[in-house]
Structures are given as structure tokens and as C-alpha cells.
Design an enzyme around this catalytic site. Structure first.
Site, short mmCIF file in Angstrom:
data_model
loop_
_atom_site.label_atom_id
_atom_site.label_comp_id
_atom_site.label_asym_id
_atom_site.label_seq_id
_atom_site.Cartn_x
_atom_site.Cartn_y
_atom_site.Cartn_z
N CYS A 130 -88.89 61.69 -20.13
CA CYS A 130 -88.71 60.67 -18.93
C CYS A 130 -89.07 61.11 -17.85
O CYS A 130 -89.34 60.30 -16.72
CB CYS A 130 -87.53 60.01 -18.88
N1 COA Z 1 -74.10 45.17 -29.03
C1 COA Z 1 -72.65 45.07 -28.81
N2 COA Z 1 -71.93 46.01 -28.72
C2 COA Z 1 -72.28 47.23 -28.67
C3 COA Z 1 -73.72 47.54 -28.94
C4 COA Z 1 -74.67 46.50 -28.84
N3 COA Z 1 -76.06 46.45 -29.37
N4 COA Z 1 -73.85 48.94 -28.76
C5 COA Z 1 -72.60 49.37 -28.49
N5 COA Z 1 -71.62 48.39 -28.45
C6 COA Z 1 -70.18 48.50 -28.20
C7 COA Z 1 -69.87 49.85 -28.69
O1 COA Z 1 -69.46 49.83 -30.32
C8 COA Z 1 -68.51 50.06 -27.80
O2 COA Z 1 -67.56 49.40 -28.43
P1 COA Z 1 -66.00 49.94 -28.63
O3 COA Z 1 -65.66 49.91 -26.93
O4 COA Z 1 -65.28 48.85 -29.18
O5 COA Z 1 -66.04 51.30 -29.12
C9 COA Z 1 -68.91 49.35 -26.55
O6 COA Z 1 -69.94 48.50 -27.08
C10 COA Z 1 -69.16 50.50 -25.60
O7 COA Z 1 -70.29 51.23 -26.10
P2 COA Z 1 -71.18 52.55 -25.35
O8 COA Z 1 -72.16 53.03 -26.31
O9 COA Z 1 -69.83 53.39 -24.79
O10 COA Z 1 -71.74 51.68 -24.20
P3 COA Z 1 -71.94 52.04 -22.98
O11 COA Z 1 -71.38 50.96 -21.84
O12 COA Z 1 -72.04 53.47 -22.46
O13 COA Z 1 -73.78 51.60 -22.50
C11 COA Z 1 -75.84 52.61 -22.90
C12 COA Z 1 -74.52 52.18 -23.65
C13 COA Z 1 -76.62 53.31 -23.64
C14 COA Z 1 -76.39 51.40 -22.33
C15 COA Z 1 -75.15 53.50 -21.63
O14 COA Z 1 -74.48 54.46 -22.12
C16 COA Z 1 -76.23 54.25 -21.01
O15 COA Z 1 -77.22 53.56 -20.45
N6 COA Z 1 -76.66 55.56 -20.81
C17 COA Z 1 -77.42 56.28 -20.19
C18 COA Z 1 -78.62 56.08 -20.99
C19 COA Z 1 -79.85 56.73 -20.74
O16 COA Z 1 -80.31 56.63 -19.54
N7 COA Z 1 -80.90 57.50 -21.52
C20 COA Z 1 -81.86 58.19 -21.15
C21 COA Z 1 -82.94 57.65 -22.01
S1 COA Z 1 -84.20 58.48 -21.18
#
Ligand code: COA
Length: 385
Positions: free
Chosen positions: A160
Site C-alpha cells: 500500500c
Molecule cells: N460483519 C459483522 N461482524 C464482523 C465482521 C463482518 N464482516 N467481521 C468481523 N466481525 C465481528 C468479529 O467477529 C468481532 O466479533 P466479536 O467481538 O464478537 O469477536 C467484531 O466484529 C470485531 O471484529 P474485529 O476484526 O476485531 O474488528 P475491528 O473493529 O478490528 O475492525 C478492521 C476490523 C479490519 C476494519 C480493522 O481492524 C482495521 O481496519 N484494521 C486495519 C486494517 C488495515 O488498514 N489494513 C491494511 C491493509 S492495507
């Protein structure tokens, strides 16, 4: 350290936006239909506890967790077809332009038109992106050929952060003699995304961007942003990874199960530990931008605009807050990921492309990209024309 006399400027950008958009609701409907079908097909194993049921996705979660509302893709039908959940592209012969080169050429032409340049005005092409379509010949050489540019071309991949690394690499080539460099970022992220994975199926979209860099001698013919400096940083991490590569076929076991949910398939696509990425990358990028501005003698409050990588809304808000010591307004740190989602290296360039027309001569801005590697870069620019 005071700003030294800038010797390279950005004179144009270009954007290619794919024809099809997928809303969160459309994406989630397809994902949940796949989940229902998978769970029904594995009902017995789920009942016995041998297999965990797949959980449904939700459009509300996606928007709340990421800020993404929609994404553009090169093929909508294949992504939403629950039998497939992968874009479908027609295989092209070697006599036809590759799809990745095609979208890069569209963005490049947009930038060349904006700067009123033709192929003879450009000395080299850099294709900087997270995924190259093939090993060789380099995508950049095909793009160079399609545009009729003489000189040289090469590919580079810093995930990225590729575009900011590409800008600094282009600037270096200009410092060593090139007049103008075209730097393109074709990102068909839908092809590296696992649309069967609830944690990540919503993250990415497709796009291509282009930037033209020029030696800053003489008055610019049009719009110009001189580069005050760039800072690049990498630090190894397994938290964002894609294991697809030419060694894969040598590792394959015979008779391997063709279950698309199994690791041999899924780790050849984008995988991440989203929470860890968030925790590691926010301070890394915040400190990098602060250190860079300090080195250039620019106070954070004097930066008119931050064109940040568009990965996650909360991430961008944290980074801007760390740099400014307060919340940034949308005017100071514009957001395109609601419409485009994460487009890997292209995100900060889309933001720069769309949100700069109101800047005045002398305004300073920061283009920053960050992601897998980990990798991060910042380019500080000042509008001069
Ligand atoms: N729909 C509904 N619920 C979902 C889901 C979806 N698509 N995906 C995950 N969940 C749930 C999980 O199961 C979890 O449930 P729990 O609390 O009961 O275990 C909850 O939502 C939180 O999940 P989590 O993965 O911890 O979410 P988050 O708040 O960390 O958000 C991202 C996820 C990926 C959006 C976030 O971590 C992020 O953006 N990180 C940085 C990513 C990034 O920039 N990557 C670089 C790529 S270049």
C-alpha cells in the site's frame, strides 16, 4: 533542518475508476447467501461440533468498522456470484494489452492530458502497485509500449506504500538526469481479496492512478507542486500478508482438497490481523510524518492538507490526530474510502487527485501511504503554480 531548494515537482495526476460499483448491502447479500449455503451443506459436521458454522456479515459493521460504503470493481458479476466470489476476466492473448496495463494506461492518459504532454515528453515509467499481473515482462514496460514512450520502465512493489515510494523513486531518477517520469498505480484489489472471508471481504476496491513528476527548472507550464522532501520506512511484519507467488506450484501437495475455505487457497490471497495492523501502523505513521515535518522545518499546523492512504477511517483519524494534536476536519484530511474502499497504493493519490483544486500558491500538503511490509512513506509538497 531548513527546506533545501526543491528540484522535482508533481505536475499532474490521473485517475481511472472502474465501471461497476458494489454497495455494502449488495456485497453482504452475496456473502450471506454463501454462508447459508455453506452451513446447509455442512449441517452434519456443524451439528456434531466438528466444523464451526460460518457467521454472517453485516453492512452496519462494515461501515462502522471501516468507513467503507461502496467499492468499484472491474467485474461485479463474478464477485457477487456465490458459486464463484472472484472476479471473472477473459483470458487475453499475448497480442492484447493486459488488464492491469490497460487501467494504468487509462490513468496515465488522464494525467498526460491534464499536463498537456505526449509520449515524447516522458523519459521513464514506473509501475508501483501491490500486485503485478505476471512476473515478466514488467508491467511498466507494457504500459510504456502502449503509450509509445521511449526510454525505460520498471515495476516496483511496496504494497500500500507503493505510490509514495514510487514518487520518491521517480524524483531520484529525475535528480539523476530524467526530465519527466510517469508513475502509475494499477490496483485490481478484487483479484487478491478473499470474498469468502467475513473479516476482510469488504476491504478493497479496484482503481488506477497516475502521477507525473518533472525536473523543477524553469517555470511550470501549468499546475505544480514542488517536492520539499520524502521519507520512507519499512519494518518486517507478518500481520498483512499474501503468499501468492511463483514458488507456490512447487509446494503443492498431490491430491490437495479443493476446499476454497482451506489454508492452501486462502493464504495465497490477502490476509491480515486487522487489530494488530491498526495498533502497529498508526503510531509508526504518525511518528514518521511528525519527524519528517520537523526535519523540513514545517509545523504540523501549517500543513493545509493530508492526503492519507485510505485503509480505514478510524486509522486515518488517529494518524491525523497524532500529527495535529487535535481532530482533523474532512477538509484537512479528505476521505475517499467511503466511495472507493481501500485501493491499496492508489488511495492517497485518489485523495490528492480529487481534493487539491482549492489549494493556494504556497500551501503545503502531505501525501502518505502505508501498509504491508510494514511499509510507510510521506511526501511533503508545496503548491507553486
Ligand atoms: N460483519 C459483522 N461482524 C464482523 C465482521 C463482518 N464482516 N467481521 C468481523 N466481525 C465481528 C468479529 O467477529 C468481532 O466479533 P466479536 O467481538 O464478537 O469477536 C467484531 O466484529 C470485531 O471484529 P474485529 O476484526 O476485531 O474488528 P475491528 O473493529 O478490528 O475492525 C478492521 C476490523 C479490519 C476494519 C480493522 O481492524 C482495521 O481496519 N484494521 C486495519 C486494517 C488495515 O488498514 N489494513 C491494511 C491493509 S492495507
Amino acid at each position: 533542518m531548513a527546506v533545501t531548494k526543491p528540484d522535482v515537482r508533481i505536475i499532474a495526476t490521473g485517475l481511472f475508476t472502474p465501471p461497476h460499483a458494489i454497495s455494502n448491502d449488495e456485497l453482504v447479500a452475496a456473502f450471506n447467501a454463501f454462508v447459508d449455503r455453506y452451513n446447509a451443506a455442512h449441517a452434519r459436521e456443524i451439528e456434531s461440533g466438528a466444523t464451526a458454522p460460518l457467521q454472517p456479515s453485516s453492512a452496519e459493521f462494515i461501515e462502522k468498522a471501516s468507513g467503507i460504503k461502496s467499492r468499484y470493481v472491474m467485474d461485479k458479476e463474478g464477485v457477487l456470484d456465490i458459486e464463484r466470489m472472484t472476479p471473472r476476466f477473459r483470458a487475453r492473448s499475448n497480442d492484447e494489452i493486459s488488464i492491469l496495463a490497460e487501467i494504468a494506461v487509462a490513468a496515465a492518459r488522464d494525467a498526460m492530458k491534464a499536463a498537456d504532454l505526449d509520449a515524447r515528453d516522458i523519459d521513464g515509467v514506473i509501475c508501483a502497485a501491490s500486485n503485478m499481473q505476471r512476473a515478466y515482462p514488467a508491467m511498466a514496460v507494457e504500459i510504456q509500449h502502449a503509450l509509445g514512450i521511449e526510454g525505460f520502465a520498471f515495476d516496483m512493489n511496496v504494497a500500500c506504500a507503493s505510490a509514495v515510494f514510487g514518487v520518491e523513486t521517480g524524483a531520484g531518477l529525475i535528480r539523476s538526469g530524467a526530465r519527466r517520469i510517469l508513475m502509475v498505480n494499477p490496483e485490481i484489489c478484487s483479484a487478491h481479496l478473499n470474498f469468502r472471508d467475513r473479516d476482510s471481504h469488504f476491504i478493497f476496491g479496484d482503481v488506477a492512478t497516475a502521477v507525473i513528476l518533472e525536473r523543477a527548472d524553469g517555470a511550470p507550464r501549468g499546475e505544480a507542486y514542488e517536492i520539499l522532501g520524502a521519507r520512507l520506512k519499512t519494518q518486517f511484519s507478518n500481520n498483512i500478508r499474501n503468499n501468492a507467488g511463483f514458488i507456490n506450484r512447487c509446494e503443492r501437495e498431490t491430491g490437495e482438497a479443493a476446499d476454497p475455505q482451506s489454508a492452501p487457497f486462502t493464504d495465497k490471497l490477502f490476509v491480515q490481523q486487522g487489530r494488530k495492523v491498526f495498533k502497529d501502523v498508526v503510531p509508526m505513521v504518525g511518528d514518521m510524518i511528525l519527524g519528517h515535518l520537523d526535519e523540513l522545518g514545517v509545523a504540523p499546523g501549517d500543513v493545509r492538507r493530508f492526503w492519507l492512504h485510505q485503509a480505514n477511517l478510524a486509522m486515518n483519524e488517529f494518524i491525523a490526530r497524532k500529527v495535529l494534536g487535535r481532530d482533523a476536519t474532512r477538509e484537512e484530511a479528505p476521505v475517499v474510502l467511503d466511495e472507493y474502499a481501500n485501493t491499496s497504493s492508489a488511495g492517497s493519490i485518489i485523495a490528492f487527485h480529487k481534493y487539491r483544486s482549492d489549494l493556494k500558491i504556497g500551501d503545503i500538503g502531505v501525501i502518505s501511504g502505508f501498509g504491508a511490509g510494514y511499509s510507510a512513506g510521506s511526501v511533503v509538497i508545496r503548491k507553486t503554480a
